[in-house]
Design a protein around this motif. Structure first.
Motif, PDB file in Angstrom:
ATOM      1  N   ALA A  52       0.819  -1.210   0.000  1.00 34.08           N
ATOM      2  CA  ALA A  52       0.000   0.000   0.000  1.00 34.08           C
ATOM      3  C   ALA A  52       0.853   1.260   0.000  1.00 34.08           C
ATOM      4  CB  ALA A  52      -0.932  -0.002   1.209  1.00 34.08           C
ATOM      5  N   ALA A  53       1.996   1.207   0.702  1.00 32.70           N
ATOM      6  CA  ALA A  53       2.876   2.380   0.743  1.00 32.70           C
ATOM      7  C   ALA A  53       3.422   2.692  -0.639  1.00 32.70           C
ATOM      8  CB  ALA A  53       4.014   2.149   1.726  1.00 32.70           C
ATOM      9  N   ARG A  60       1.904   1.902  -3.524  1.00 28.14           N
ATOM     10  CA  ARG A  60       0.777   2.422  -4.318  1.00 28.14           C
ATOM     11  C   ARG A  60       0.516   3.882  -3.982  1.00 28.14           C
ATOM     12  NH1 ARG A  60      -1.041  -2.802  -3.141  1.00 28.14           N
ATOM     13  NH2 ARG A  60      -2.345  -2.085  -1.413  1.00 28.14           N
ATOM     14  N   ASN A  61       0.642   4.244  -2.714  1.00 28.89           N
ATOM     15  CA  ASN A  61       0.453   5.642  -2.324  1.00 28.89           C
ATOM     16  C   ASN A  61       1.523   6.530  -2.943  1.00 28.89           C
ATOM     17  OD1 ASN A  61      -1.804   5.036  -0.812  1.00 28.89           O
ATOM     18  ND2 ASN A  61      -0.688   4.898   1.126  1.00 28.89           N
ATOM     19  N   TRP A  62       2.764   6.035  -3.003  1.00 26.28           N
ATOM     20  CA  TRP A  62       3.827   6.815  -3.632  1.00 26.28           C
ATOM     21  C   TRP A  62       3.540   7.009  -5.119  1.00 26.28           C
ATOM     22  CZ3 TRP A  62       7.233  10.334  -3.517  1.00 26.28           C
ATOM     23  CH2 TRP A  62       8.188  10.450  -4.528  1.00 26.28           C
ATOM     24  N   GLN A  63       3.111   5.972  -5.794  1.00 21.88           N
ATOM     25  CA  GLN A  63       2.823   6.086  -7.221  1.00 21.88           C
ATOM     26  C   GLN A  63       1.621   6.984  -7.485  1.00 21.88           C
ATOM     27  OE1 GLN A  63       2.708   1.878  -8.147  1.00 21.88           O
ATOM     28  NE2 GLN A  63       4.816   1.920  -8.906  1.00 21.88           N
ATOM     29  N   ARG A  64       0.757   7.145  -6.496  1.00 27.55           N
ATOM     30  CA  ARG A  64      -0.319   8.135  -6.570  1.00 27.55           C
ATOM     31  C   ARG A  64       0.251   9.546  -6.435  1.00 27.55           C
ATOM     32  NH1 ARG A  64      -3.440   8.100  -1.269  1.00 27.55           N
ATOM     33  NH2 ARG A  64      -1.528   9.219  -0.708  1.00 27.55           N
ATOM     34  N   ASP A  65       1.173   9.716  -5.477  1.00 30.45           N
ATOM     35  CA  ASP A  65       1.742  11.039  -5.203  1.00 30.45           C
ATOM     36  C   ASP A  65       2.763  11.463  -6.248  1.00 30.45           C
ATOM     37  OD1 ASP A  65       0.214  11.140  -2.918  1.00 30.45           O
ATOM     38  OD2 ASP A  65       1.829  10.514  -1.586  1.00 30.45           O
ATOM     39  N   ASN A  98      -6.612   5.452  -6.958  1.00 24.89           N
ATOM     40  CA  ASN A  98      -5.861   5.209  -5.726  1.00 24.89           C
ATOM     41  C   ASN A  98      -6.340   6.043  -4.546  1.00 24.89           C
ATOM     42  OD1 ASN A  98      -4.245   3.202  -6.735  1.00 24.89           O
ATOM     43  ND2 ASN A  98      -2.505   4.531  -7.196  1.00 24.89           N
ATOM     44  N   HIS A  99      -7.351   6.891  -4.776  1.00 24.55           N
ATOM     45  CA  HIS A  99      -7.949   7.665  -3.683  1.00 24.55           C
ATOM     46  C   HIS A  99      -9.255   7.039  -3.215  1.00 24.55           C
ATOM     47  CE1 HIS A  99      -5.360  11.324  -3.796  1.00 24.55           C
ATOM     48  NE2 HIS A  99      -5.203  10.998  -5.063  1.00 24.55           N
ATOM     49  N   GLN A 117      -4.780  12.823  -9.570  1.00 24.69           N
ATOM     50  CA  GLN A 117      -4.115  12.091  -8.497  1.00 24.69           C
ATOM     51  C   GLN A 117      -3.715  13.013  -7.344  1.00 24.69           C
ATOM     52  OE1 GLN A 117      -1.844   9.287 -11.778  1.00 24.69           O
ATOM     53  NE2 GLN A 117      -0.893   9.470  -9.764  1.00 24.69           N
TER      54      GLN A 117
END
Length: 273
Positions: A71-72, A74-79, A105-106, A161
């Motif tokens: 998940a961390a 995926r959150n980076w690839q969102r940011d 991803n949100h 994003q």
């Protein structure tokens, strides 16, 4: 602050990127230039973790990006939103839906499976399209748009994003000069108005000088130049592009955007006596 420490990526015995160490403060617009095969795309893909470094560390603020999982990651690839040369849209879906896909991803997995979108998400997507001057295409199938329009849809999707950083991998390589200028103007506007760090790979020297406050030149997987665009001397350019003597002309590294009053000659790169 984005920090790369001795970042290397090997494919077998070949080092596509070798011992790259750079620091990029929040809010900069950085152009990465060099010939095909210099390591530009590999570098960006490591930042987004589409591929992993063989050695070295990538950090963003206090987060060690190069070790993220699950998940961390995926959150980076969102940011850290990515824009590709080939747009990566779903041609059969309309433009509005393609843009809203940037919110995946949100959202919860249940909402994504249901394929339902809120009014606020639709409004956000329309605003992103309006910002890029293509709101009138919202209900068209993405596959019916021109290349320049599709790239702007891809940028709008990236904005959905709510990224902290925007990576653009050769965003104008397949576009004509007019659409290339529109796309680069859009990226510059996002950088200046939102304070979002933009790192973009470019083949062309004139585009980097026109739009980027900082230029990183790569050759053979290594950084051979890192500094303000106005410090790109003729010797630095020859080192990046591998030309010798007087063989290099600005024409071979130009898109002829003309947004800064026309293409400069290589002679203009020579430092003043």
């Amino acid at each position: 602050m984005l920090i790369l420490e001795n970042v290397t990526r090997r494919f077998g015995s070949f080092a596509a990127v070798e011992n790259v160490s750079v620091q990029i403060p929040q809010g900069q617009m950085v152009g990465v230039i060099g010939r095909s095969g210099a390591g530009k795309s590999t570098l960006l893909r490591m930042l987004n973790r589409l591929i992993d470094p063989s050695d070295g560390v990538v950090r963003f603020n206090e987060v060690q990006v190069s070790s993220l999982k699950g998940a961390a990651l995926r959150n980076w690839q969102r940011d850290c939103a990515m824009i590709f040369q080939q747009f990566n849209l779903v041609p059969r879906l309309n433009v509005l839906t393609n843009v809203m896909l940037g919110r995946l991803n949100h959202r919860s997995t249940l909402l994504n499976l249901a394929g339902s979108w809120s009014r606020s998400e639709r409004a956000m997507a329309i605003m992103a399209l309006e910002r890029l001057g293509i709101a009138q295409t919202a209900l068209q199938r993405a596959g019916t748009l021109s290349g320049g329009q599709q790239q702007r849809v891809a940028i709008a999707r990236a904005l959905m994003q709510s990224p902290k950083m925007l990576l653009a991998d050769e965003p104008i390589a397949s576009l004509d000069p007019l659409n290339a200028q529109i796309v680069m103007d859009s990226l510059k506007s996002i950088n200046q108005e939102e304070g979002i760090t933009v790192i973009t790979n470019l083949h062309t020297l004139d585009t980097a000088r026109t739009y980027c406050e900082r230029v990183i030149g790569m050759a053979g997987g290594k950084v051979v130049f890192d500094g303000p665009a106005d410090q790109l001397t003729a010797d630095a350019v020859r080192m990046i592009y591998g030309a010798e003597g007087e063989d290099l002309s600005e024409g071979i590294t130009s898109t002829s955007l003309g947004s800064s009053g026309g293409t400069e000659s290589i002679g203009s790169l020579e430092p003043a006596a």
